[in-house]
Design a protein around this motif. Structure first.
Motif, PDB file in Angstrom:
ATOM      1  N   HIS A 154       0.881  -1.171   0.000  1.00 41.38           N
ATOM      2  CA  HIS A 154       0.000   0.000   0.000  1.00 41.38           C
ATOM      3  C   HIS A 154       0.919   1.222   0.000  1.00 41.38           C
ATOM      4  O   HIS A 154       1.912   1.246   0.720  1.00 41.38           O
ATOM      5  N   TRP A 155       0.584   2.223  -0.782  1.00 44.19           N
ATOM      6  CA  TRP A 155       1.456   3.390  -0.876  1.00 44.19           C
ATOM      7  C   TRP A 155       0.640   4.646  -1.158  1.00 44.19           C
ATOM      8  O   TRP A 155      -0.575   4.553  -1.402  1.00 44.19           O
ATOM      9  N   GLY A 156       1.314   5.778  -1.142  1.00 37.48           N
ATOM     10  CA  GLY A 156       0.624   7.048  -1.344  1.00 37.48           C
ATOM     11  C   GLY A 156       0.876   7.612  -2.729  1.00 37.48           C
ATOM     12  O   GLY A 156       0.902   6.876  -3.716  1.00 37.48           O
ATOM     13  N   SER A 172       1.708  10.337   2.097  1.00 39.58           N
ATOM     14  CA  SER A 172       2.281   9.074   2.546  1.00 39.58           C
ATOM     15  C   SER A 172       1.256   7.977   2.312  1.00 39.58           C
ATOM     16  O   SER A 172       0.097   8.263   2.014  1.00 39.58           O
ATOM     17  N   GLY A 173       1.679   6.738   2.476  1.00 36.89           N
ATOM     18  CA  GLY A 173       0.768   5.688   2.039  1.00 36.89           C
ATOM     19  C   GLY A 173       0.586   4.481   2.938  1.00 36.89           C
ATOM     20  O   GLY A 173      -0.014   3.492   2.517  1.00 36.89           O
ATOM     21  N   SER A 174       1.088   4.528   4.187  1.00 31.33           N
ATOM     22  CA  SER A 174       0.856   3.354   5.040  1.00 31.33           C
ATOM     23  C   SER A 174      -0.622   3.308   5.436  1.00 31.33           C
ATOM     24  O   SER A 174      -1.303   4.344   5.449  1.00 31.33           O
ATOM     25  N   GLU A 175      -1.097   2.123   5.739  1.00 35.82           N
ATOM     26  CA  GLU A 175      -2.488   1.989   6.191  1.00 35.82           C
ATOM     27  C   GLU A 175      -2.551   2.162   7.708  1.00 35.82           C
ATOM     28  O   GLU A 175      -3.352   2.930   8.223  1.00 35.82           O
ATOM     29  N   HIS A 176      -1.705   1.436   8.427  1.00 40.07           N
ATOM     30  CA  HIS A 176      -1.633   1.645   9.876  1.00 40.07           C
ATOM     31  C   HIS A 176      -0.848   2.929  10.145  1.00 40.07           C
ATOM     32  O   HIS A 176       0.125   3.219   9.445  1.00 40.07           O
ATOM     33  N   THR A 177      -1.309   3.659  11.110  1.00 41.64           N
ATOM     34  CA  THR A 177      -0.569   4.827  11.558  1.00 41.64           C
ATOM     35  C   THR A 177      -0.210   4.600  13.026  1.00 41.64           C
ATOM     36  O   THR A 177      -0.880   3.833  13.722  1.00 41.64           O
ATOM     37  N   VAL A 178       0.869   5.230  13.472  1.00 44.69           N
ATOM     38  CA  VAL A 178       1.292   5.088  14.869  1.00 44.69           C
ATOM     39  C   VAL A 178       1.298   6.471  15.495  1.00 44.69           C
ATOM     40  O   VAL A 178       2.015   7.364  15.023  1.00 44.69           O
ATOM     41  N   ASP A 179       0.486   6.642  16.514  1.00 46.41           N
ATOM     42  CA  ASP A 179       0.307   7.956  17.144  1.00 46.41           C
ATOM     43  C   ASP A 179      -0.007   9.021  16.090  1.00 46.41           C
ATOM     44  O   ASP A 179       0.512  10.143  16.134  1.00 46.41           O
ATOM     45  N   GLY A 180      -0.822   8.628  15.144  1.00 45.23           N
ATOM     46  CA  GLY A 180      -1.270   9.559  14.118  1.00 45.23           C
ATOM     47  C   GLY A 180      -0.288   9.772  12.987  1.00 45.23           C
ATOM     48  O   GLY A 180      -0.588  10.494  12.034  1.00 45.23           O
ATOM     49  N   THR A 189      -9.415  -4.395   2.468  1.00 40.16           N
ATOM     50  CA  THR A 189     -10.126  -4.207   1.193  1.00 40.16           C
ATOM     51  C   THR A 189     -11.435  -4.983   1.265  1.00 40.16           C
ATOM     52  O   THR A 189     -11.543  -5.955   2.025  1.00 40.16           O
ATOM     53  N   PRO A 190     -12.441  -4.569   0.481  1.00 42.21           N
ATOM     54  CA  PRO A 190     -13.682  -5.341   0.443  1.00 42.21           C
ATOM     55  C   PRO A 190     -13.399  -6.797   0.083  1.00 42.21           C
ATOM     56  O   PRO A 190     -12.505  -7.047  -0.718  1.00 42.21           O
ATOM     57  N   PRO A 191     -14.137  -7.751   0.663  1.00 47.04           N
ATOM     58  CA  PRO A 191     -15.321  -7.550   1.509  1.00 47.04           C
ATOM     59  C   PRO A 191     -15.018  -7.381   2.996  1.00 47.04           C
ATOM     60  O   PRO A 191     -15.931  -7.521   3.809  1.00 47.04           O
ATOM     61  N   CYS A 192     -13.789  -7.008   3.377  1.00 44.54           N
ATOM     62  CA  CYS A 192     -13.469  -6.579   4.750  1.00 44.54           C
ATOM     63  C   CYS A 192     -13.745  -7.643   5.818  1.00 44.54           C
ATOM     64  O   CYS A 192     -14.181  -7.304   6.935  1.00 44.54           O
ATOM     65  N   PHE A 193     -13.503  -8.912   5.496  1.00 43.66           N
ATOM     66  CA  PHE A 193     -13.709  -9.982   6.490  1.00 43.66           C
ATOM     67  C   PHE A 193     -12.948  -9.683   7.788  1.00 43.66           C
ATOM     68  O   PHE A 193     -11.770  -9.333   7.746  1.00 43.66           O
ATOM     69  N   PHE A 218      -4.384   3.188  -0.087  1.00 48.83           N
ATOM     70  CA  PHE A 218      -4.454   2.859   1.345  1.00 48.83           C
ATOM     71  C   PHE A 218      -5.835   3.211   1.888  1.00 48.83           C
ATOM     72  O   PHE A 218      -6.433   4.211   1.491  1.00 48.83           O
ATOM     73  N   ARG A 219      -6.316   2.352   2.772  1.00 51.80           N
ATOM     74  CA  ARG A 219      -7.586   2.631   3.435  1.00 51.80           C
ATOM     75  C   ARG A 219      -7.321   3.515   4.642  1.00 51.80           C
ATOM     76  O   ARG A 219      -6.284   3.372   5.308  1.00 51.80           O
ATOM     77  N   HIS A 220      -8.260   4.387   4.923  1.00 50.59           N
ATOM     78  CA  HIS A 220      -8.093   5.270   6.086  1.00 50.59           C
ATOM     79  C   HIS A 220      -8.300   4.484   7.378  1.00 50.59           C
ATOM     80  O   HIS A 220      -8.972   3.450   7.392  1.00 50.59           O
ATOM     81  N   ALA A 221      -7.723   5.002   8.456  1.00 56.88           N
ATOM     82  CA  ALA A 221      -7.820   4.333   9.761  1.00 56.88           C
ATOM     83  C   ALA A 221      -9.284   4.183  10.173  1.00 56.88           C
ATOM     84  O   ALA A 221     -10.098   5.095   9.977  1.00 56.88           O
ATOM     85  N   GLN A 222      -9.600   3.045  10.732  1.00 60.80           N
ATOM     86  CA  GLN A 222     -10.964   2.714  11.141  1.00 60.80           C
ATOM     87  C   GLN A 222     -11.105   2.839  12.663  1.00 60.80           C
ATOM     88  O   GLN A 222     -10.105   2.754  13.387  1.00 60.80           O
ATOM     89  N   PRO A 223     -12.340   3.002  13.154  1.00 61.38           N
ATOM     90  CA  PRO A 223     -12.508   3.144  14.614  1.00 61.38           C
ATOM     91  C   PRO A 223     -12.019   1.898  15.361  1.00 61.38           C
ATOM     92  O   PRO A 223     -12.255   0.779  14.905  1.00 61.38           O
ATOM     93  N   LEU A 224     -11.341   2.139  16.471  1.00 62.17           N
ATOM     94  CA  LEU A 224     -10.846   1.010  17.268  1.00 62.17           C
ATOM     95  C   LEU A 224     -11.997   0.329  18.001  1.00 62.17           C
ATOM     96  O   LEU A 224     -11.967  -0.864  18.261  1.00 62.17           O
ATOM     97  N   ASN A 225     -13.022   1.121  18.306  1.00 61.06           N
ATOM     98  CA  ASN A 225     -14.130   0.638  19.137  1.00 61.06           C
ATOM     99  C   ASN A 225     -13.573   0.103  20.450  1.00 61.06           C
ATOM    100  O   ASN A 225     -12.731   0.746  21.035  1.00 61.06           O
TER     101      ASN A 225
END
Ligand SMILES: [Zn+2]
Length: 378
Positions: free
Chosen positions: A135-137, A142-150, A240-244, A281-288
Motif C-alpha cells: 500500500h502506498w501514497g 504518505s501511504g501506510s495503512e496503519h498509523t502510529v500515534d497519528g 479491502t472489500p469484503p473486509c472480512f 491505502f484505506r483510512h484508519a478505522q474506529p478502534l471501538n
C-alpha cells in the motif's frame, strides 16, 4: 488485502464478468468465497470499488463492522503483553528455481507465495503464506495503512497467511482465527534497499492492470525488519472489500527503509483502468472497544525512526497485560519516591528541631553569661 486477483485487463473486466464469476467459483481467485459464503454475498461480491470513494459498506456490509482495519495505533493506549511470542518464519528463503507470480490487480502489486512458507511459531496454530502486497501514497501523500500515534509512514507491506487447519485462504478468511497478516511499515532512507529490487525492478513490466510476470524465488526474510519480537498485535479485518473480520494483525515496530527513488518507482509505475495506481491505502478505522497489545515496553534498542514528538510517547509505553497500568518499574518508582519524600520530610523536621534547640541553648547560654554577674551581685 484480499484484492481481486483475477488477472483480467480492466477493459475486459466487465465484458468478461460472467467468465470471472466462473473463475471465482472454481477457486482461482483470492476472493473466491466458499459455497456457504457465496450464498450470503451473492449480488455484491463483485461490485467494483475504489480507494477514492471508501464508503465501501454500501456494497460490502462487513466494511462497516466493529473490528475493521487499518487502525491508528495509539501507543499510550497499548497494553504490554510480554507473553506474546516472537514471530518465527519457516521456508521464507525461497530457491531461485521457484517461480513467483508478480501481478498488478488494479488495487496493488501482489507477489504470490508458496504455502511451503509459514509462521511456525508466534501463534497457537500454524499459518501458511499465500501472498504479499503493498500500500502506498502519491508524491503528495504518505501511504501506510496503519498509523502510529497519528503518524502515517511512507508505505506498508502486508504478508498474508491463512490458518493451516482450514486448508485454503478462502475458507480461512471466514473464520475468526483464520488469517494472520504481518505488517511492515516503510520509511525513506538514503540508500536503495537492494532486497526490494526483486520486486521494484519488475514494476514497469506489470504497468497495466491485469498484467503479470514470473520472477525467480529469493529470500523473503530480507524484506522484513530484524526485530521480529517487537510488534503490535490486535484483531481486525482485511483492509479491502469484503473486509472480512478474520485477521490477527502483527504490525512490526521496526520499520524497513527504502530510498526515495524506490518509493517513487512504487508510486508511479502502475496503472489502473482509470489512471495511476497510487494512494491505495484505506483510512484508519474506529478502534471501538478493541485492545492493541505491544510485545515490548520501550524502544531503546529499536532501529525505528519516529518523529520526536512520537518517540517521547512511545518510550512511556510500559503497561501490563492485565489492565493494571503499573509495571514493577512503576511500583518501585512509587515506593522509592515515597520513601525519599518521607526521608526529606524527616530531615527537614530534624533540622527545624535542631535549630530550635540551638536557639534555646543560645538563650540559655545568654542567661548563663548573665548569671555570673548576678552571682557577683549576690
Ligand atoms: Zn493490504
Amino acid at each position: 488485502m484480499l484484492n481481486q486477483n483475477c488477472r483480467t485487463p480492466y477493459i475486459m473486466h466487465r465484458l468478461l464478468f460472467l467468465v470471472l464469476a466462473q473463475l471465482l467459483t472454481t477457486g482461482t481467485c483470492d476472493t473466491n468465497p466458499d459455497p456457504e459464503h457465496k450464498e450470503k454475498h451473492e449480488g455484491n461480491m463483485f461490485v467494483p470499488w475504489t480507494y477514492e470513494d471508501q464508503d465501501w459498506s454500501k456494497d460490502y456490509e462487513l466494511c462497516n463492522g466493529n473490528s475493521q482495519s487499518p487502525i491508528n495505533i495509539d501507543t499510550d493506549e497499548t497494553i504490554l503483553n510480554k507473553k506474546l511470542p516472537s514471530i518465527t518464519l519457516e521456508g521464507y528463503n525461497l530457491s531461485e528455481t521457484e517461480q513467483l507470480d508478480l501481478s498488478n490487480d488494479g488495487h496493488t502489486v501482489k507477489l504470490s507465495l508458496p504455502d511451503s512458507m509459514s509462521i511456525s511459531h508466534g501463534f497457537t496454530q500454524k499459518y501458511l503464506a499465500t501472498q504479499l502486497h503493498f500500500h502506498w501514497g502519491s508524491g503528495a501523500t504518505s501511504g501506510s495503512e496503519h498509523t502510529v500515534d497519528g503518524f502515517q509512514y511512507a508505505a506498508e507491506m502486508h504478508i498474508v497467511h491463512f490458518a493451516a487447519k482450514y486448508g485454503h485462504l478462502n475458507k480461512a478468511a471466514l473464520k475468526a482465527d483464520g488469517i494472520a497478516v504481518l505488517g511492515v511499515l516503510f520509511q525513506i532512507g538514503a540508500e536503495d534497499n537492494k532486497n526490494y529490487d526483486h520486486i521494484f525492478d519488475k514494476l514497469q513490466d506489470i504497468a497495466e492492470e491485469g498484467a503479470n510476470v514470473h520472477i525467480p524465488g529469493f529470500d523473503i526474510n530480507m524484506l522484513l525488519p530484524n526485530q521480529l519480537y517487537r510488534f503490535f498485535r490486535y484483531n481486525g479485518s482485511f483492509t479491502t472489500p469484503p473486509c472480512f473480520q478474520s485477521v490477527t494483525w502483527t504490525v512490526f515496530n521496526e520499520t524497513v527503509q527504502i530510498s526515495q527513488a524506490q518509493l517513487d518507482k512504487l508510486e508511479t509505475s502502475l496503472k489502473t483502468g482509470h489512471g495511476m495506481l497510487d494512494s491505495n491505502f484505506r483510512h484508519a478505522q474506529p478502534l471501538n472497544r478493541r485492545t492493541v497489545f505491544a510485545s515490548f515496553s520501550s524502544l531503546t534498542s529499536s532501529r525505528r525512526i519516529v518523529p520526536k514528538e512520537n518517540s517521547v510517547k512511545l518510550d512511556e509505553d510500559d503497561k501490563s497485560v492485565d489492565g493494571n497500568h503499573f509495571t514493577l518499574g512503576d511500583t518501585l518508582a512509587v515506593i522509592f519516591g515515597t520513601l525519599f519524600g518521607c526521608t526529606v520530610l524527616a530531615f527537614v523536621i530534624y533540622l527545624l528541631k535542631q535549630r530550635k534547640r540551638q536557639r534555646s541553648n543560645t538563650e540559655r547560654g545568654q542567661k548563663v553569661i548573665y548569671k555570673p554577674a548576678a552571682t557577683m551581685e549576690a
